[in-house]
Design a protein around this motif. Structure first.
Motif, PDB file in Angstrom:
ATOM      1  N   GLN A  31       0.832  -1.204   0.000  1.00 25.17           N
ATOM      2  CA  GLN A  31       0.000   0.000   0.000  1.00 25.17           C
ATOM      3  C   GLN A  31       0.874   1.265   0.000  1.00 25.17           C
ATOM      4  OE1 GLN A  31      -3.688   0.360   0.045  1.00 25.17           O
ATOM      5  NE2 GLN A  31      -2.754   2.250  -0.699  1.00 25.17           N
ATOM      6  N   TYR A  35       1.166   4.324  -2.852  1.00 25.04           N
ATOM      7  CA  TYR A  35       1.097   5.769  -2.558  1.00 25.04           C
ATOM      8  C   TYR A  35       2.310   6.496  -3.142  1.00 25.04           C
ATOM      9  CZ  TYR A  35      -2.668   4.993   0.892  1.00 25.04           C
ATOM     10  OH  TYR A  35      -3.856   4.677   1.518  1.00 25.04           O
ATOM     11  N   SER A  38       2.287   6.845  -6.880  1.00 23.83           N
ATOM     12  CA  SER A  38       1.291   7.807  -7.363  1.00 23.83           C
ATOM     13  C   SER A  38       1.679   9.243  -7.018  1.00 23.83           C
ATOM     14  CB  SER A  38      -0.079   7.500  -6.750  1.00 23.83           C
ATOM     15  OG  SER A  38      -0.088   7.805  -5.364  1.00 23.83           O
ATOM     16  N   LYS A  40       0.998  10.609  -4.248  1.00 25.86           N
ATOM     17  CA  LYS A  40      -0.055  11.123  -3.371  1.00 25.86           C
ATOM     18  C   LYS A  40      -0.061  10.344  -2.057  1.00 25.86           C
ATOM     19  CE  LYS A  40      -2.997  12.390  -7.310  1.00 25.86           C
ATOM     20  NZ  LYS A  40      -4.300  12.153  -7.983  1.00 25.86           N
ATOM     21  N   ASN A  41      -0.675  10.934  -1.040  1.00 27.45           N
ATOM     22  CA  ASN A  41      -0.799  10.282   0.262  1.00 27.45           C
ATOM     23  C   ASN A  41       0.551   9.823   0.817  1.00 27.45           C
ATOM     24  OD1 ASN A  41      -3.708  10.452   0.181  1.00 27.45           O
ATOM     25  ND2 ASN A  41      -3.670   8.734  -1.262  1.00 27.45           N
ATOM     26  N   LEU A  42       1.577  10.633   0.580  1.00 24.71           N
ATOM     27  CA  LEU A  42       2.923  10.246   1.020  1.00 24.71           C
ATOM     28  C   LEU A  42       3.048  10.254   2.541  1.00 24.71           C
ATOM     29  CD1 LEU A  42       4.918  12.216  -1.690  1.00 24.71           C
ATOM     30  CD2 LEU A  42       4.671   9.737  -1.526  1.00 24.71           C
ATOM     31  N   GLU A  43       2.293  11.138   3.190  1.00 22.10           N
ATOM     32  CA  GLU A  43       2.312  11.150   4.658  1.00 22.10           C
ATOM     33  C   GLU A  43       1.738   9.845   5.200  1.00 22.10           C
ATOM     34  OE1 GLU A  43       1.049  13.489   2.770  1.00 22.10           O
ATOM     35  OE2 GLU A  43       2.012  15.396   3.263  1.00 22.10           O
ATOM     36  N   GLN A  44       0.656   9.345   4.529  1.00 20.25           N
ATOM     37  CA  GLN A  44       0.080   8.069   4.962  1.00 20.25           C
ATOM     38  C   GLN A  44       1.065   6.927   4.733  1.00 20.25           C
ATOM     39  OE1 GLN A  44      -1.458  10.522   3.380  1.00 20.25           O
ATOM     40  NE2 GLN A  44      -3.714  10.327   3.383  1.00 20.25           N
ATOM     41  N   ALA A  45       1.807   6.996   3.630  1.00 22.87           N
ATOM     42  CA  ALA A  45       2.813   5.968   3.348  1.00 22.87           C
ATOM     43  C   ALA A  45       3.867   5.956   4.458  1.00 22.87           C
ATOM     44  CB  ALA A  45       3.470   6.241   1.998  1.00 22.87           C
ATOM     45  N   ARG A  47       3.468   7.009   7.522  1.00 31.09           N
ATOM     46  CA  ARG A  47       2.839   6.545   8.758  1.00 31.09           C
ATOM     47  C   ARG A  47       2.734   5.017   8.795  1.00 31.09           C
ATOM     48  NH1 ARG A  47      -1.592   9.108   8.227  1.00 31.09           N
ATOM     49  NH2 ARG A  47      -0.658  11.093   8.883  1.00 31.09           N
ATOM     50  N   SER A  71       9.160   7.483   0.990  1.00 28.72           N
ATOM     51  CA  SER A  71       7.965   8.287   1.299  1.00 28.72           C
ATOM     52  C   SER A  71       8.365   9.683   1.785  1.00 28.72           C
ATOM     53  CB  SER A  71       7.114   7.589   2.351  1.00 28.72           C
ATOM     54  OG  SER A  71       7.763   7.548   3.612  1.00 28.72           O
ATOM     55  N   GLN A  75       7.935  13.466  -0.107  1.00 30.96           N
ATOM     56  CA  GLN A  75       7.394  14.664   0.549  1.00 30.96           C
ATOM     57  C   GLN A  75       8.350  15.840   0.418  1.00 30.96           C
ATOM     58  OE1 GLN A  75       5.603  13.932   4.613  1.00 30.96           O
ATOM     59  NE2 GLN A  75       6.262  11.834   4.168  1.00 30.96           N
TER      60      GLN A  75
END
Length: 398
Positions: A31, A35, A38, A40-45, A47, A71, A75
């Protein structure tokens, strides 16, 4: 249930749980990579990876560290682009993204440098990662100066420490920062300054010796070192560093006055005279040094010399009060050594001279009654000045 049966049950549970944990780990890694790919959602990656690393079993997992780095790197690149385009971007957050990359890749390098099953070290990442971080390293220094300007002293210290720590990291061995980076001493100074601002003796002293190589700020580094020793309650180190600072910067405002005060307070008047003489030999118009020399000579009962030095100071600046007190006191002490019968005229003349200087001191320092009061009492008594004596007598009785 027997002990053997219990052990068998625990082993069975571990065998059942482990594949589940591995599947969950693979899912989170997959997952996170999605991220990252893509953009995107690098902070979620990030985390997802930091959550995985909370499990001690994952501490040595290179895949997790690599994914975590990617990740954070993503960012950073996005933040860098926003800054380049002059779009909204938190500067402190930008610098934190820089620093995190160093922490991650230094940890990864430690794993990478471990011997394999054959006892060999086969570095997979070092060259690539060292090159990437070397390009980012100036931003550690910039982050330190940014937080210095903002007064974020702990952050300023952390960034400068991270910048300097690269010199001892095997990851950067090829760059030899300790010998080839001209900003190391400056970074050490700003770390020392930050420690001083926090009044933390340990942090102030940690890089102070290294900071002394920055000759443009060495006097301040030595000053901060003195303060750190005071905070730590180490008087011997404090005095030794004061002396060190004085020898390098004899006219700097900090070292000479405090060293002179220390020697005077401890009755070491010869030492006080020696340092004052040294400053006067460099600058014979240094008013502080002339005053200190006059005071030391007075304490050493070298009255004529004390008067000569004090008058030299008054020629430079006749509005300073203490030289008048020194001269008046010297004449009073000289009077004590005269015979009242044999040296009557000289005695009166000496008291008259003491009067001139002590009255001037009183005029300049009216609140210092405890100093000029007893002196003028003696002077007026010996000169038979009844009116003046009565006034002083009333003042002292109050």
């Amino acid at each position: 249930m027997t002990k053997q049966a219990k052990t068998s049950t625990v082993l069975l549970l571990l065998l059942l749980i482990t594949p589940c944990l591995l599947r969950a780990q693979k899912k989170e890694l997959s997952q996170a990579r999605t991220y990252i790919k893509s953009g995107k959602n690098l902070e979620q990656a990030e985390r997802l990876m930091t959550d995985l690393r909370k499990d001690p079993k994952n501490r040595d997992n290179e895949k997790i560290l690599v994914t975590w780095y990617e990740s954070v790197r993503g960012q950073y690149l996005a933040a860098n682009q926003r800054m380049y385009l002059k779009q909204s971007q938190d500067t402190a957050a930008f610098f934190e993204l820089v620093r995190r990359q160093f922490g991650i890749l230094e940890s990864l390098d430690s794993l990478d440098a471990r011997p394999n099953k054959k006892g060999r070290v086969e570095l997979e990442y070092r060259d690539k990662h060292a090159q990437a971080l070397n390009a980012l390293r100036p931003n550690l220094f910039n982050g330190g100066t940014f937080h210095t300007r903002k007064g974020n002293w702990q952050k300023a210290f952390d960034f400068m420490e991270c910048y300097m720590d690269c010199a001892r990291q095997p990851l950067f061995a090829a760059y030899d920062y300790a010998h080839k980076d001209s900003r190391m001493a400056e970074a050490a100074f700003w770390a020392t300054s930050a420690g001083h601002k926090m009044q933390n003796p340990t942090l102030t002293l940690r890089y102070a010796e290294q900071a002394l190589a920055d000759s443009s700020k060495a006097q301040f580094t030595l000053q901060y070192m003195c303060k750190a020793h005071q905070w730590a309650g180490d008087e011997a180190a404090y005095v030794k560093t004061l002396r060190r600072g004085f020898e390098k910067f004899p006219e700097f405002y900090y070292f000479f006055p405090r060293l002179n005060d220390y020697y005077t307070a401890h009755g070491q008047y010869e030492e006080a005279l020696a340092i004052a003489d040294h400053v006067v030999s460099i600058n014979d118009s240094n008013q502080l040094a002339l005053l200190a020399k006059s005071t030391a000579l007075l304490a050493l009962e070298r009255y004529e010399e004390s008067i000569h030095v004090a008058n030299r100071l008054l020629d430079l600046n006749d509005s300073i009060a203490e030289p008048y007190f020194n001269v008046g006191s010297a004449y009073l002490n000289m009077a004590l050594k005269l015979d009242e019968l044999k040296d009557r005229e000289k005695l009166r003349d000496t008291y008259q001279k003491a009067r001139i200087y002590m009255e001037r001191y009183r005029l300049l320092m009216p609140e210092e009654k405890q100093k000029w009061g007893p002196a003028l009492y003696r002077i007026y008594l010996n000169l038979n000045l009844g009116k003046q004596f009565d006034e002083i007598d009333r003042l002292l009785k109050k």
